[in-house]
Design an enzyme around this catalytic site. Sequence first.
Site, PDB file in Angstrom:
ATOM      1  N   GLY A 188       8.970   2.276 -13.738  1.00  0.00           N
ATOM      2  CA  GLY A 188       8.399   1.990 -14.947  1.00  0.00           C
ATOM      3  C   GLY A 188       6.981   2.421 -15.504  1.00  0.00           C
ATOM      4  O   GLY A 188       6.448   2.234 -16.646  1.00  0.00           O
ATOM      5  N   CYS A 247       5.953   0.855   2.352  1.00  0.00           N
ATOM      6  CA  CYS A 247       6.870   0.888   1.408  1.00  0.00           C
ATOM      7  C   CYS A 247       7.495   2.301   1.221  1.00  0.00           C
ATOM      8  O   CYS A 247       8.805   2.433   1.314  1.00  0.00           O
ATOM      9  CB  CYS A 247       6.457   0.429   0.178  1.00  0.00           C
ATOM     10  SG  CYS A 247       7.570   0.528  -1.192  1.00  0.00           S
ATOM     11  N   CYS A 297       1.154  -4.704  -5.012  1.00  0.00           N
ATOM     12  CA  CYS A 297       2.084  -4.899  -6.158  1.00  0.00           C
ATOM     13  C   CYS A 297       2.397  -6.293  -5.822  1.00  0.00           C
ATOM     14  O   CYS A 297       2.865  -7.069  -6.814  1.00  0.00           O
ATOM     15  CB  CYS A 297       3.279  -3.889  -6.133  1.00  0.00           C
ATOM     16  SG  CYS A 297       4.344  -3.954  -4.803  1.00  0.00           S
TER      17      CYS A 297
END
Length: 387
Positions: free
Chosen positions: A33, A125, A224
């Site tokens: 995004g 991640c 995040c």
Amino acid sequence: MTETPGAAPDAFPGAPTGPRTGPRLRVLAAMSGGVDSAVAAARAVEAGHEVTGVHLALSANPQSFRTGARGCCTVEDSRDARRAADVIGIPFYVWDLAERFRAEVVDDFIDEYRAGRTPNPCLRCNEKIKFAALLDRALALGFDAVCTGHYATVRLTDDGRRELHRSHDQAKDQSYVLGVLDDRQLAHALFPLGDTGATKDEIRAEAERRGLAVARKPDSHDICFIADGDTQGFLARHLGSAEGDILDQDGTKLGTHQGAHGFTVGQRRGLRIGHPTADGKPRYVLDISPVENTVTVGPAEALDIAALTAIRPRWCGGTAPEGSGRYTAQLRAHGAETPVTTEVVDGELRVAFDAPVRGVAPGQAVVLYDGTRVVGSGTIAHTTAAR
């Protein structure tokens, strides 16, 4: 479309079908995004690849995550990614990896702090989600590569090996957080932004020329999955509060705290000890003991270390180096490099610094470089004081 974890590969209608010929790759573009991943996807299309966009839904309750410049897991981000895919002209899907993300990244983050270590969730991640869970599913569905907006470069050597190198834009280089990738993962990774000399400002200008609305969207910051950026508050909610002692190097009690997990090695602010040292110099966190629930503080020079031991080493594009080696090491995402001598002993990476370095905490990652090439990485388990 949202695909849930565990769905069969043929349940994904965007999966490629039929034989592939020539250099045209079937690419799954991870679209967060943000501007970087959008431009990366557009460049992959421009390079002639067959591209499908996918947004990873990493939160079971994404509306609780802050929008704007903090984080990358919001409903707003999903919509921005979809709009970018529409402009680029590629299929777009949302994959629900919230359960895997919780287990592999969030729970690991909490467990590391519980053990008195300071983890880097971005490396975790990349290792466990973007280039493990995502890549495995992409390959199962017939894709050839995963494309991301990371600033790094993969180079093919004369003997067919792949190497991970720093980005041409040193200010945005993200090779440190990719230092966990192995040879197989590099073989299926595309980083379109790292292969050119474009700066972040130039990437934004390119996004604007392409008509991508994310051109002016702020970069994401912080962790995040922590909505308000309050890491200590997040840890307190998950680990609770337990009063413990703040000690000096001699074991003298200087004050109390409400949880050792609220501190990191090298921290200066927020100690609330109440009285200065005899020489008036500030104190820093030197050690955290979760078992005794104590925090030890001392002078800045006591943070200097001469060596460290790292566990779970991973080697980028090759096997473990034999014997001792001479490299440079990076200890933080945007830290400087420092010359080191290394050796792998019983599966552990031993690193000796040419000159003492300061404020290194167990749980952080050490990433080794040979020039611009990433050699490998490891998780810091122990450090040796410089004196």
